[in-house]
Structure formats: C-alpha cells, structure tokens
Scaffold this motif. Structure first.
Motif, PDB file in Angstrom:
ATOM      1  N   SER A 180      23.874  38.338  84.018  1.00 19.82           N
ATOM      2  CA  SER A 180      24.017  37.338  82.955  1.00 19.82           C
ATOM      3  C   SER A 180      25.085  36.333  83.323  1.00 19.82           C
ATOM      4  CB  SER A 180      24.396  38.043  81.651  1.00 19.82           C
ATOM      5  OG  SER A 180      24.912  37.125  80.729  1.00 19.82           O
ATOM      6  N   ASN A 200      20.353  35.350  88.717  1.00 25.59           N
ATOM      7  CA  ASN A 200      20.628  35.871  87.379  1.00 25.59           C
ATOM      8  C   ASN A 200      19.427  36.706  86.935  1.00 25.59           C
ATOM      9  OD1 ASN A 200      21.024  36.219  84.649  1.00 25.59           O
ATOM     10  ND2 ASN A 200      21.229  34.043  84.188  1.00 25.59           N
ATOM     11  N   ASP A 213      19.137  38.469  84.068  1.00 25.51           N
ATOM     12  CA  ASP A 213      18.953  38.618  82.627  1.00 25.51           C
ATOM     13  C   ASP A 213      18.738  40.081  82.257  1.00 25.51           C
ATOM     14  OD1 ASP A 213      19.145  36.630  80.663  1.00 25.51           O
ATOM     15  OD2 ASP A 213      17.587  35.495  81.677  1.00 25.51           O
TER      16      ASP A 213
END
Lengths: 341, 341
Positions: free
Chosen positions: B82, B110, B112
């Motif tokens: 994140s 990234n 997530d």
DNA sequence: CGCTGTTATGTTAGCGCTAACATCCTTTTT
DNA sequence: AAAAAGGATGTTAGCGCTAACATAACAGCG
C-alpha cells in the motif's frame, strides 16, 4: 584461414527464452511473440497451445530485450520533489492505479527539490525509453529543458498551471493564495502572517504567497512572511507558531503554506492553552484528512490530488493511443472553511 | 540468387548512439563504453576527449541496450502492499536514498494487499533483469514463491521476521503486541478491545493481535477483537471508537492496530467529550509523528521505519558487491508511553 | 635481447526480442 | 475459374550495447 575458430563464448542468463518456447511448441519465435503481445493475430488453437507451453516451461519474457527491439518500454517516468509530502503520494497513487490498469509501470524519481537532480533523473529515464514522462511543476533547469525539448514522447507537467512544454494539469496557486487571503479578510483578520517552508524550493508556496500578498496589499495591509528552514511537518508548525507569537505579537491570523504546518501549529496552540481562532486564527493548504479531524477543524483549501493524478494519467494514455487531447486542464480547488478561522 | 536484395528497412529512434560518439571521437565503441562505465580502464586524456564529445553531441546512453548486453539492470524492484500507509512510504524513502546514492533506480510496485498482484508484479520485475528485489512481508502466493526461488539474485523480505527466502530485516510483531498488552495491563486496564482493519490482509496486525491475546489470556482476561473493513484512517478510527462504545460498553482501553486508527479515535473522543484515558484509554502502533502531537500524546510503539529501509538497502548493496551478509536482522521497536493510556 | 607483465585499445559476436517484409494458404469477388 | 483479398505463419535483419577474447605497445628484468 581460421575457419575452425574455437567455440568462443557463452553468455546470458540460464533462463528460458522465447525461441526455446517456440522450439518446444513447434512454431517460430515470432508466433510466440505474437501470441503473447498481439493475441488476435494468432489462430486461437495455436495460441492456446503456445500459452500452455509458456506456462509449462515457466517462461518469463525478457522485457529488456523486447524494449530494445521495439524501441519503447511500457515505463512511465514520474518525477516528484519529495516523498515526505502526502500530496505527492496521493498524486502518485492516482497515476499508478490508472497506468497500472493499462499495463504501464511507473518509474519513480525523487528530486528532493533540486533541479539538477531532476535533470539527472530525466537523463536516466530517457535512457530507459519511457513511453511518457510526468513531472511535478513547470520549473526546470536549462539542461533539463533541453533534454525534454528534444524528446519526442508525451510530457505531462502537473500541480500548477502555466507555460508548459507539452501537457499540463494542475491548479492556479496564486488564485488559491488570493482565495484564502480574501476568506481571512472576510472573517475580520487584519494582521495576517504567511508562513512557508523553504519557499525558494517549494516555489508553489511562493506563488500562493504572491496571491495572498496581492489581496492584503490591495487593502492597504502588510503581508509579513516567515520562511522556515523545513518544508512541512507538525514539528515545524509548532515551532513556527512560537516564532510568530514572538516576532509578530499583534498577529491575529496565520496563513500556512500547507496543512502539516498549520495542523502542527493548531495542536501546539492547544498545548499552550491558546484559543483558536479566538487568540489566533490558523489556515492551511491542501485539505489533508488530518486537518479535518482536529478540533477546531482546520480552515484550508482542498486540492483534488488523487484526481489530478488520475486525470493526468488518462490524458497521457489517450495521447499514447494517438488521440488529440487538450494541452491544459485546470482541476481547480475548494475552500474548506473550518473552525480555526 | 537474389544477391541484389533491395535495402530492406530502417528502424530505431533517431537518437545519437554510442558508435556515433565513437566515430566522432575517433575511437572504437567499446572505448566509449568504457569511458562511461569504467573510467579507470581508459587513459585520462582519451577519456576527457570522449566525455567532451559525449557532451557536445548530447549523447544519452540507451540503458535498455546496455542492460540486454550485460544481462543486468541497475533496477531494484520494491513491492509494497500500500502507498496509503505512511509506514511504507518511509521505508521506501529509506531504500530510495540509499540505493539512489549508488546509482540504482527503484522500480516500485503496489500490491494493494493482494498476493496474486504480488506474483504478477514479481513476474514483470524479473522480466526487467532487476539486480535485487525487496518485498514487504514473508507471505507470498505459491506462484510467487516458485518464481522467486528460481531467481538467482538477492531477495530482501522486510517488515517482519521469520522464515525468509533469502535476506530478512524487520521486527517481531507478536512481541510488539505482547509488549503493548503488558503495558496496558500495568496501567490497570482490564477490558481491552483490539481494533484492526482488514486483518486477514494486513496480517502483521494479526500477529500483533496474537501477541496481545496471549498476554491477556495469560491473565485470564478476554481479548475481544473488532476487525474493520478499512485498513487505517482517521475516519475509520473515529467510527471504530463509536462501535466499541456501543458493542463493548464496559471497555476501558482500546488497542489499535495502527496510529491512524488510534489517532482518529483519540480526536473523535475529544469531539464526543470523552476523557482519554479517564473514560477510555487508547494505544496505537507505528509511532507516527501525528500521534505524538495530539493532546493527550498517543501511547504507541515506534518502529524504525526509515532506518529499516536504509539497513535493508545497505545489506543488499553489500550482497551485490559480493560480501557475505547475515541473513536476518531484528531492528527492534520501542514502546512510547504517552498520556492516552 | 627475448621474456613476462601491464596498460590501452580494438575486433567479434552476440544479449533476446520484434519490425518489416515474404510466403502460403483459404476465402471472396467478378 | 482466374484474380484479388485476407488470414496465419515464417524469414531475415537488426535494436544499441557490452563480454570475451585479441592485439599492440611499452616497461622492467635477468
């Protein structure tokens, strides 16, 4: 005649290559390449067979070789002045989610507010055959300008509006400064100190100060400035409050260049037992969540940061697909009148 | 015999190439290459002349070609779950400043908090012939593990300690959870609710909860858990406070999984007119500046985030130079007892 | 004065992939 | 039924650079 040269060398990594996949699948290399990069140009049956082979051999395409052959990479260079500032993080997030969905990879550079480092980063990024370049701000060194102007791929300059090299998405900082100054005047403040951090480098804070000053001077008021040695942090904001109280004892409001400073001052005022806005009003810029959760709620200006990133990315993607896109877009800003002013 | 084939094609970008520089400078291509990449292997005079020519022609090296030829790029892949969390930003900053000083470029991904996305990113990054890979955490999908285990370059797993693929720098999260639980018990709290956000994904929060629970249950106390749908924000923290008050009216303390939640709750308690810690004690994790500037000061645990990044980068650099480095390093943490507990 | 070692530079052959052109079918058109 | 058009796949020739080996020139040495 040394026809019988000894087998000279052997190099490269031991990894599976595209032509090995091709051999195993019983097709030519280019067909494998097409199956992976332009599936519609290969017969469905063949494609299935090739993809199965790719899977079975654990083939990982060498993107470096692909980029060299096609003279382009799916890299987007993104250059920001700082990672310590939440504003740039949110812009990057906006860029990232949009680009990643289209298979582009972000190449992130951090200039630390140094234009020479920016030029250096641009040089490096051009060397990677990026598809486009995004940079925060319109100011560049001469070296950087000359590198960029010779470049033939899209360039996006973000955050502020003005004379851009190519595309431009941002907001009008001097108008934002004017907007907040007008707000503070409306609320009756007259002794307003502007507090920025490293304004020569964070020159967008300087643009806001110029707007602020214009309005105050238009009313015949002074626009004292305090320029700190640090960019923006709660710590620095707290220290700044003390300095303002000391050097401008009659000040009734402080217009901070960003929310970090403003919130730091606001929280520090609480510790000092000062009433905000009774004893001193406080205003910021950015509209970070932080300032909206303290009591009193911070008066600030919200910039659409994540949206700015998404919009910039969409423009660039459209441009990369050959669409004509407008060169400049004002994303605007919004005054958030809180209880701190 | 079609000896007289028509001149077939023309490709590539119009940019100056290394051999053009070589021609102009009157040396061979390899000498230019050496002048740029291994200056000590070229005569000082020749080098000066070549560099002047490079400057004059505005030559920008094609790093893609260089990487293909040398089968390695100066990229360091960095994969985090994140960008919204300040913790990862600071770790990235630590990595970046250290790597950049040695001429390495970070390739940021990234996930997530999605392990499949992680595997996908790893695939892409391997395709770029990165020099090393850094990832946050020890948990990976099977696909990701198999890709990584076949890879022959250094891998750094950060943030937590445990069974790592290669190098490992981090801290003991369950011990951190135990530490805070002990602290809360010492201060006399007995009805302690643990509040996390998306704990299945942010499993390090789960490790801290396990430690917390172990201590409480050791004292014969319950360890109720509230797992939110959002990771961490002031907003979510405020909402969480309300939910705890509702569902656990007898709670005397809340142990939050991170400072964002904790600070959001703390600020919200002020708005509700609740005394902290009189009516309810609040504790967080991370030691973000935010929590240290509110009143009452947040009780939390500080992790050496930026330092962790620097240390990880240093280890990797040493390893890339062929040095033998220890595989695991505990960076520890520090209890910051504030006034909120 | 030939021998070895060192320094400076050059030659050759790819790295792994894809653009451009070529070929060979199958289908459609007239 | 021959010609034109389209679809699928193959051949060739690099992209721009550097590793590996080759060569040349010269110093130091017994």
């Amino acid at each position: 005649m040394s026809k019988s040269s000894p087998p000279r060398r052997r190099r490269g990594s031991a990894r599976t290559t595209l032509s090995q996949v091709a051999d195993v699948a019983g097709v030519s290399a280019i067909t494998v390449s097409r199956a992976l990069n332009a599936p519609e140009r290969v017969n469905a049956e063949t494609r299935r067979h090739i993809l199965a082979t790719v899977e079975r051999l654990g083939y990982v395409p060498n993107l470096v070789a692909g980029s060299l052959a096609s003279a382009s990479s799916r890299f987007i260079a993104v250059i920001v002045p700082s990672l310590a500032n939440a504003v740039f993080i949110e812009v990057i997030q906006g860029l990232q989610e949009t680009f990643e969905a289209e298979g582009y990879q972000i190449l992130l550079g951090n200039t630390d507010y140094d234009l020479d480092r920016e030029a250096q980063l641009v040089r490096t990024f051009l060397g990677w055959s990026c598809s486009a370049l995004v940079t925060a701000g319109l100011r560049h060194s001469d070296a950087c300008r000359s590198l960029l102007s010779q470049w033939d791929k899209p360039i996006m300059e973000m955050m502020e509006l003005g004379e851009a090299l190519d595309l431009n998405v941002g907001l009008d900082h001097s108008e934002a400064g004017r907007c907040m100054a007008r707000h503070l005047l409306t609320r009756g403040y007259r002794q307003i100190v502007y507090v920025a951090g490293r304004m020569a480098e964070d020159y967008r804070a300087g643009l806001r100060y110029a707007g602020h000053r214009e309005i105050l001077e238009g009313e015949g008021l002074a626009a004292p400035l305090l320029d700190l040695a640090h960019l923006g942090s709660l710590e620095a904001g707290a220290a700044a409050l003390e300095r303002v109280l000391e050097t401008h004892p009659r000040a009734d409001a402080i217009h901070f260049a960003n929310d970090d400073l403003a919130t730091g001052a606001l929280l520090h005022a609480q510790r000092l037992g000062l009433g905000v806005p009774k004893d001193i009003a406080i205003a910021g810029f950015n509209g970070l969540p932080l300032g909206q959760h303290v009591t009193p709620r911070l008066t600030t200006i919200r910039s659409p940061r994540q949206h700015m990133g998404q919009l910039a990315a969409q423009r660039l993607l459209a441009r990369l697909q050959g669409d004509v896109v407008s060169r400049r877009q004002d994303v605007g800003f919004e005054l958030l009148p809180g209880d701190s002013s």
